[in-house]
Design a protein around this motif. Structure first.
Motif, PDB file in Angstrom:
ATOM      1  N   ASP A 151       0.625  -1.248   0.128  1.00 23.47           N
ATOM      2  CA  ASP A 151       0.085   0.148  -0.022  1.00 23.47           C
ATOM      3  C   ASP A 151       0.963   1.248  -0.079  1.00 23.47           C
ATOM      4  O   ASP A 151       0.294   2.368  -0.138  1.00 23.47           O
ATOM      5  CB  ASP A 151      -0.847   0.058   1.212  1.00 23.47           C
ATOM      6  CG  ASP A 151      -0.398  -0.027   2.586  1.00 23.47           C
ATOM      7  OD1 ASP A 151       0.608  -0.909   2.591  1.00 23.47           O
ATOM      8  OD2 ASP A 151      -0.545   0.577   3.615  1.00 23.47           O
ATOM      9  N   LEU A 152       2.203   1.162   0.071  1.00 23.60           N
ATOM     10  CA  LEU A 152       2.864   2.306   0.264  1.00 23.60           C
ATOM     11  C   LEU A 152       3.848   2.497  -0.886  1.00 23.60           C
ATOM     12  O   LEU A 152       4.616   3.280  -1.200  1.00 23.60           O
ATOM     13  CB  LEU A 152       4.121   2.238   1.539  1.00 23.60           C
ATOM     14  CG  LEU A 152       3.617   2.107   2.779  1.00 23.60           C
ATOM     15  CD1 LEU A 152       4.697   2.030   3.605  1.00 23.60           C
ATOM     16  CD2 LEU A 152       2.846   3.375   3.067  1.00 23.60           C
ATOM     17  N   MET A 153       3.428   1.540  -1.868  1.00 26.15           N
ATOM     18  CA  MET A 153       3.806   1.961  -3.289  1.00 26.15           C
ATOM     19  C   MET A 153       3.378   3.120  -3.956  1.00 26.15           C
ATOM     20  O   MET A 153       2.431   3.639  -3.570  1.00 26.15           O
ATOM     21  CB  MET A 153       3.543   0.746  -4.450  1.00 26.15           C
ATOM     22  CG  MET A 153       4.195  -0.649  -3.962  1.00 26.15           C
ATOM     23  SD  MET A 153       3.981  -1.899  -5.287  1.00 26.15           S
ATOM     24  CE  MET A 153       2.155  -2.087  -5.343  1.00 26.15           C
ATOM     25  N   LYS A 154       4.230   3.831  -4.802  1.00 25.56           N
ATOM     26  CA  LYS A 154       3.656   4.778  -5.609  1.00 25.56           C
ATOM     27  C   LYS A 154       2.451   4.569  -6.400  1.00 25.56           C
ATOM     28  O   LYS A 154       2.314   3.456  -6.634  1.00 25.56           O
ATOM     29  CB  LYS A 154       4.646   5.383  -6.487  1.00 25.56           C
ATOM     30  CG  LYS A 154       5.977   5.785  -6.234  1.00 25.56           C
ATOM     31  CD  LYS A 154       7.001   6.127  -7.286  1.00 25.56           C
ATOM     32  CE  LYS A 154       7.546   4.524  -7.990  1.00 25.56           C
ATOM     33  NZ  LYS A 154       8.612   4.741  -8.879  1.00 25.56           N
ATOM     34  N   PRO A 155       1.198   5.417  -6.162  1.00 24.79           N
ATOM     35  CA  PRO A 155       1.447   7.027  -6.031  1.00 24.79           C
ATOM     36  C   PRO A 155       1.864   7.579  -4.570  1.00 24.79           C
ATOM     37  O   PRO A 155       1.924   8.774  -4.325  1.00 24.79           O
ATOM     38  CB  PRO A 155       0.113   7.629  -6.562  1.00 24.79           C
ATOM     39  CG  PRO A 155      -0.880   6.507  -6.319  1.00 24.79           C
ATOM     40  CD  PRO A 155      -0.027   5.218  -6.522  1.00 24.79           C
ATOM     41  N   SER A 156       1.793   6.609  -3.452  1.00 26.82           N
ATOM     42  CA  SER A 156       2.241   7.038  -2.160  1.00 26.82           C
ATOM     43  C   SER A 156       3.458   7.934  -2.460  1.00 26.82           C
ATOM     44  O   SER A 156       4.493   7.277  -2.861  1.00 26.82           O
ATOM     45  CB  SER A 156       2.330   6.002  -1.208  1.00 26.82           C
ATOM     46  OG  SER A 156       3.020   6.368  -0.184  1.00 26.82           O
ATOM     47  N   PRO A 157       3.753   8.985  -1.506  1.00 27.58           N
ATOM     48  CA  PRO A 157       5.136   9.384  -1.780  1.00 27.58           C
ATOM     49  C   PRO A 157       6.449   8.755  -0.495  1.00 27.58           C
ATOM     50  O   PRO A 157       7.280   9.360  -0.649  1.00 27.58           O
ATOM     51  CB  PRO A 157       4.519  10.851  -0.873  1.00 27.58           C
ATOM     52  CG  PRO A 157       3.730  10.611   0.005  1.00 27.58           C
ATOM     53  CD  PRO A 157       2.660   9.474  -0.611  1.00 27.58           C
TER      54      PRO A 157
END
Length: 227
Positions: A151-157
């Motif tokens: 869930d922390l993959m981009k688009p996460s910053p």
């Protein structure tokens, strides 16, 4: 033609971050991504036929991982382990770096900017490829997919913020070179800027609509913009 916007965006940056798959290499150039996605889906099928049905037709291995995490978290570690192995196998067969990538890395380094690689692929596969092609000396930090947290993959910053922290620069001082809308979104969410790499004609429009500060069609353009 080199745009003024490209040069200004690069010169203003304290650090230049590169997405891995696309700007630097074609991860699944030798081992097709749909083939990997099917293999991962079969792992899910053994334990969760209902989720397997949801994964039918998905050709992106990262999407298979994300959906498994969302719908059956207990299976996601198994899928992730298999994906890392598949990514390593893929980069071993991926071929030479993207045309113009080495020139881009060289130019950024000679211009005195720090360099990071931020990727939704595993750090293991990115480092293996960089080592294999003698590119590791260009790169100050590699931030890959956070283990057990797709869930922390981009688009996460998340990856960009971590890279800025390691490089000891402000997130606002980072520019990300990426070939997807999610790269642009991640760069802006981190407070930085984005250079879109339109390696397919349709991306000229999608990257512009996403708000990339500059767009190019050839990685070698980076070297020209800094010369």
């Amino acid at each position: 033609m080199i745009s003024d916007r490209l040069t200004k965006t690069l010169v203003a940056a304290e650090a230049v971050l590169f997405d891995f798959d696309g700007p630097l290499c074609h991860v699944f150039g030798g081992v097709p991504a749909p083939e990997v996605a099917v293999g991962l889906s079969r792992l899910v099928a053994e334990s969760d036929p209902e989720l397997w049905a949801k994964l039918e037709g998905i050709s992106d291995p990262l999407e298979v991982l994300s959906m498994t995490y969302d719908f059956n978290r207990s299976l996601s570690d198994k899928v992730e382990t298999a994906l890392i192995a598949a990514e390593i196998e893929a980069v071993d067969a991926a071929g030479e770096p993207t045309s113009g990538a080495v020139e881009a890395l060289t130019a950024v380094r000679e211009f005195g900017r720090r360099i990071g690689v931020v990727t939704n692929n595993s750090v293991e596969c990115a480092r293996r490829y960089l080592d294999r092609h003698e590119l590791s000396d260009f790169v100050d930090v590699v931030v890959g997919r956070t283990p057990h947290r797709p869930d922390l993959m981009k688009p996460s910053p998340h990856a960009l913020l971590r890279a800025a922290e390691v490089l000891d620069v402000s997130p606002e001082g980072c520019v990300l070179i990426g070939d997807s809308v999610t790269d642009v979104q991640a760069a802006h969410a981190a407070g930085g800027t984005a250079i879109g790499y339109a390696n397919k004609p349709r991306k000229l429009r999608t990257l512009a609509e996403a708000g990339a500060e500059a767009i190019m069609e050839d990685m070698a353009t980076i070297a020209g913009a800094l010369s």
